[in-house]
Write a protein that holds these residues in place. Structure first.
Motif, short mmCIF file in Angstrom:
data_model
loop_
_atom_site.label_atom_id
_atom_site.label_comp_id
_atom_site.label_asym_id
_atom_site.label_seq_id
_atom_site.Cartn_x
_atom_site.Cartn_y
_atom_site.Cartn_z
N TRP A 309 49.16 40.00 39.63
CA TRP A 309 47.88 40.40 39.69
C TRP A 309 47.39 41.04 38.54
CZ3 TRP A 309 50.19 41.57 44.79
CH2 TRP A 309 50.36 40.69 45.60
N SER A 341 41.40 35.14 33.50
CA SER A 341 42.53 35.56 34.70
C SER A 341 43.60 35.04 34.10
CB SER A 341 42.21 34.85 35.98
OG SER A 341 40.82 35.33 36.65
N ARG A 380 32.15 42.07 38.81
CA ARG A 380 33.58 42.05 38.66
C ARG A 380 33.96 40.76 39.34
NH1 ARG A 380 37.97 44.75 42.73
NH2 ARG A 380 37.05 43.15 43.88
N ASP A 381 33.13 40.30 40.24
CA ASP A 381 33.53 38.76 40.90
C ASP A 381 33.21 37.81 39.87
OD1 ASP A 381 35.10 39.67 43.08
OD2 ASP A 381 33.62 38.63 44.38
N ARG A 383 33.33 37.84 36.57
CA ARG A 383 34.27 37.79 35.42
C ARG A 383 35.53 37.14 36.13
NH1 ARG A 383 35.08 42.85 34.49
NH2 ARG A 383 37.32 43.08 35.37
N TRP A 384 36.07 37.44 37.36
CA TRP A 384 37.09 36.88 37.88
C TRP A 384 36.74 35.54 38.32
CZ3 TRP A 384 39.46 41.02 41.85
CH2 TRP A 384 39.90 42.10 41.20
N CYS A 385 35.59 35.08 38.69
CA CYS A 385 35.21 33.81 39.19
C CYS A 385 35.41 32.78 37.92
CB CYS A 385 33.86 33.73 39.81
SG CYS A 385 33.42 32.09 40.40
N GLY A 387 37.26 33.34 35.27
CA GLY A 387 38.78 33.28 35.06
C GLY A 387 39.43 32.28 35.93
N ASN A 388 39.10 32.33 37.17
CA ASN A 388 39.85 31.63 38.20
C ASN A 388 39.59 30.11 38.02
OD1 ASN A 388 40.99 34.02 38.97
ND2 ASN A 388 40.50 33.55 41.17
N GLY A 411 43.72 30.86 43.88
CA GLY A 411 42.63 31.63 43.13
C GLY A 411 41.61 30.96 42.64
N TYR A 415 37.00 31.48 45.31
CA TYR A 415 35.72 31.56 45.04
C TYR A 415 34.98 30.20 45.39
CZ TYR A 415 36.53 35.74 42.37
OH TYR A 415 36.91 37.24 42.26
N TRP A 536 32.37 40.71 29.19
CA TRP A 536 33.19 41.75 29.96
C TRP A 536 32.55 43.01 30.05
CZ3 TRP A 536 38.37 40.00 31.12
CH2 TRP A 536 39.14 41.36 31.62
#
Length: 723
Positions: A309, A341, A380-381, A383-385, A387-388, A411, A415, A536
């Motif tokens: 993680w 990610s 944050r989501d 960016r994570w979205c 990446g995933n 992952g 989303y 970012w």
């Protein structure tokens, strides 16, 4: 006119305070980017310990149980919808139900296994941990990006002193790996480093490096360290800017790495702490009460094919450098380019090379913080979205273990589930409106003797709804029971009654927040499909309050969607509106919900009521108290940090600053950095240091402080009062 006086040869000049150097000597090593389109299975290492293989029985129990549960639920849904024939719209509802139920069904069955494992552990006495001295070296890596330096260095001091107190300080070196782009924050980091070296002299070795260009973000930051200094260390323990770990946990991770020659990565399950707003305390409570059941269940069945993680984990340097170099994905962002990610991918590559990846769900003492508001969660989501979703280009990589592919799929689905749930709601609503407004064709065949009435099985539908709610809320209920069985934790959280009211409060607020986050994540996916890059941004850590105008702007489409959904349901019946009330209420009230859940004063009020209490909040861990005690000293150091004018005007300060500047790589002739060139031109035109600094924007100042020749050029200018 000043008179120059010769200094006698027997009189020594004061060299000033000793200079603190940023990094140790480099030990260069290779970390080649891995290929996803090919893999030679003969290159995979063989396990040293045959017992490191995973048990097929556990996977059969969890995946087989999930398959049976999902198969039964989908069969029941088919029976509910297919009376009188399955229409195209009903077929869409059936497919969407199957996908979304499979998503929650696997989590439910894994949580059952986690619940059983937790209860079994509570009945067995804990095994004693070894106490021998560590033989190998670990680099403690704290990447940072425009974060508060006082928090960073106070956390390092607390952890370093704890490790030294256990007699294991010799085995750890501490590194702050800055990707900071704000020049003022960068100078504050340097001041905090100097303070840390003075405070921890003889007890810890603390180093600092700020990259001139933050290529590939955090993954590139850690990879740069590995290529330049990694070979000097056996292990890397990667932290985040908000991470904190008990010294006992840090040492135990290093011991497990030394004891297991096959371990490539060991991941802890961090507990959320330091929440000040309702939304952060909500996540904190959920993670502490429900999280152990979910995390233990995951660790129980994935075994040696665990996941990463991105922080609060220890990695074998050999495995990471030889097997986890990230490739650039083909194409442009958001789907191509650097992998955002990176953690899931690195774990998959390490496992592909023949190392094990383990989730140490039995280790406590690992902490992190959460975003303070829905807006910060959305940032944050986003960016994570991105990446995933990039993992769609990784999941088919050659040689990956099938469990690693499942982690990547998880992952993606974390989303993709949001638009699927939204489509399921809209399809169900369309079914209801179709039945209400569109005249059905009862005689589909002119020779048909009896009409085909559109029918549904209400008893079976109600039973299926109950099953779905049980599967959806089952992990929470199991987590609540397992937590309540822990007497000290239960009492610290308010006892049975306090825990119950906190549970009810969490369920209600989560139900209101869920539709907002569903639309947030759906919107993020739409932006990515439209090829918009996330960038970012640094995270906020404390109060998540925003002006009302900003909240209205952020949530305007959520409110409009809620009103539209309510009107569509009301067009059918009050009953349908009542069924959709949780989603409608959350969306229509998105602005006040976001404002209240992101407010620190409201968070303090809820805490005074005794709601959402956790053991770590009622009785802060010793490591948090140590960090809080150290932080004022670093806040004072940051406040006294010299600005750029003082640094270039004071030889001692300039010498200290230059000792912390990262080595510049070789520049090909003719390839000029435009920012450096522009800064040099502005310095050349200035008549004083102050004027030159006033000419420079933030990006140019950030480049200047990382470029010794520009620092020297600026220092040769006179001060304004001397002009």
């Amino acid at each position: 006119m000043d008179v120059l006086t010769a200094v006698p040869r027997d009189v020594e000049l004061d060299p000033g305070p000793p200079v603190v150097h940023g990094m140790p000597p480099e030990t260069p090593g290779e970390m080649p980017p891995q290929r996803l389109d090919r893999f030679d299975r003969r290159s995979r290492r063989n396990l040293v310990d045959p017992r490191a293989r995973s048990s097929l029985l556990r996977r059969t129990v969890v995946l087989g149980g999930a398959a049976l549960l999902v198969g039964y639920a989908v069969s029941e849904m088919y029976e509910v919808l297919s009376i009188g024939g399955l229409t195209p719209l009903e077929a869409v509802v059936l497919v969407l139900f199957a996908v979304t139920f499979a998503w929650i069904g696997l989590s439910f069955v894994a949580s059952l296994a986690g619940f059983a494992e937790l209860v079994a552990r509570r009945l067995a006495p804990p095994a004693p941990r070894p106490t021998e001295s560590l033989a190998k070296r670990t680099a403690m890596l704290m990447p940072t990006y425009n974060e508060d330096p006082s928090r960073i260095f106070a956390a390092i001091e607390a952890m370093a002193l704890g490790v030294d107190g256990l007699g294991q300080g010799h085995a750890f070196d501490w590194f702050v790996l800055a990707d900071t782009t704000d020049p003022d924050v960068a100078l504050e980091e340097e001041a905090a480093l100097v303070a840390a070296n003075h405070r921890l002299a003889g007890k810890a070795r603390i180093h600092y490096r700020r990259r001139r260009n933050n290529t590939a973000k955090k993954a590139g930051n850690v990879a740069d360290f590995c290529r330049r200094w990694g070979r000097a260390y056996d292990h890397l323990l990667v932290l985040d800017a908000d991470s904190l770990m008990d010294a006992e946990t840090v040492v135990e991770l290093a011991r497990r790495m030394e004891a297991d020659p096959d371990a490539g990565l060991i991941q802890t399950i961090p507990a959320l702490v330091n929440g000040t707003t309702v939304i952060s305390r909500l996540q904190q409570f959920a993670g502490r009460v429900y999280g152990p059941v979910v995390g233990t269940g995951l660790a129980w069945w994935v075994q040696k094919e665990g996941n990463f993680w991105g922080h609060n984990a220890i990695i074998r340097t050999e495995a990471f450098m030889s097997a986890a170099g990230l490739p650039d994905l083909p194409g442009k962002p958001p789907f191509g380019g650097h992998i955002l990610s990176h953690d899931f991918v690195e774990a998959a590559l390490i496992r592909r090379a023949g190392w094990t990846v383990v989730i140490a769900d039995d280790l406590s003492g690992s902490f992190e913080e959460s975003p303070p508001s829905l807006v910060d969660l959305a940032i944050r989501d986003r960016r994570w979205c991105q990446g995933n979703l990039q993992h769609t280009k990784v999941i088919g990589g050659k040689g990956l273990h099938w469990i690693s592919r499942m982690h990547l799929l998880t992952g993606i689905m974390s989303y993709a589930a949001s638009p699927l749930w939204l489509l399921l709601i809209l399809a169900g609503l369309a079914l209801a409106l179709q039945a209400h407004f569109i005249r059905p064709e009862y005689f589909k065949d002119e020779f048909q003797l009896f009409p085909s009435w559109p029918r549904i099985d209400p008893e079976r539908a109600l039973a299926l709804f109950g099953l779905t709610m049980g599967v959806l809320f089952g992990p929470k209920l199991m987590g609540l029971v397992a937590f309540a069985l822990d007497g000290p934790a239960r009492r610290a959280s308010g006892g049975f009654l306090g825990l119950f009211f906190s549970f009810v409060f969490e369920v209600i607020v989560s139900a209101l927040v869920a539709p907002i986050m569903m639309l947030v994540q759906t919107g993020a996916i739409m932006e990515i499909l439209l090829r918009r890059d996330a960038g970012w941004k640094p995270q906020r850590r404390d109060d998540g309050g925003l002006p009302l105008r900003d909240l209205i702007h952020r949530h305007r489409w959520h409110v409009v969607s809620g009103v539209a959904l309510a009107l569509a349901a009301l067009a059918d019946s009050w009953v349908l509106l009542a069924w959709l009330a949780p989603a409608v209420t959350g969306l229509v009230l998105a602005v006040p919900i976001s404002a209240l859940t992101g407010s620190a004063p409201v968070g303090r009020f809820v805490r005074r009521l005794g709601l959402l209490r956790t053991p770590e909040e009622a009785s802060p861990p010793a490591i948090r108290l140590a960090m809080a005690e150290a932080r004022p000293a670093y806040q004072a150091a940051v406040e006294r940090a010299p600005d750029l004018v003082r640094i270039v005007s004071d030889p001692a300060l300039k010498r200290q600053h230059l000792a912390l500047v990262d080595r510049l790589g070789d520049r090909p002739r003719g390839k000029v950095d435009p920012t450096s060139a522009l800064a040099a031109a502005k310095i050349a035109e200035a008549e004083s240091v102050e004027e030159a600094v006033s000419f420079l924007d933030a990006k140019e100042r950030a480049t200047l402080i990382a470029t010794p020749r520009l620092v020297e050029a600026l220092s040769r200018l006179p001060r304004a009062e001397a002009v």
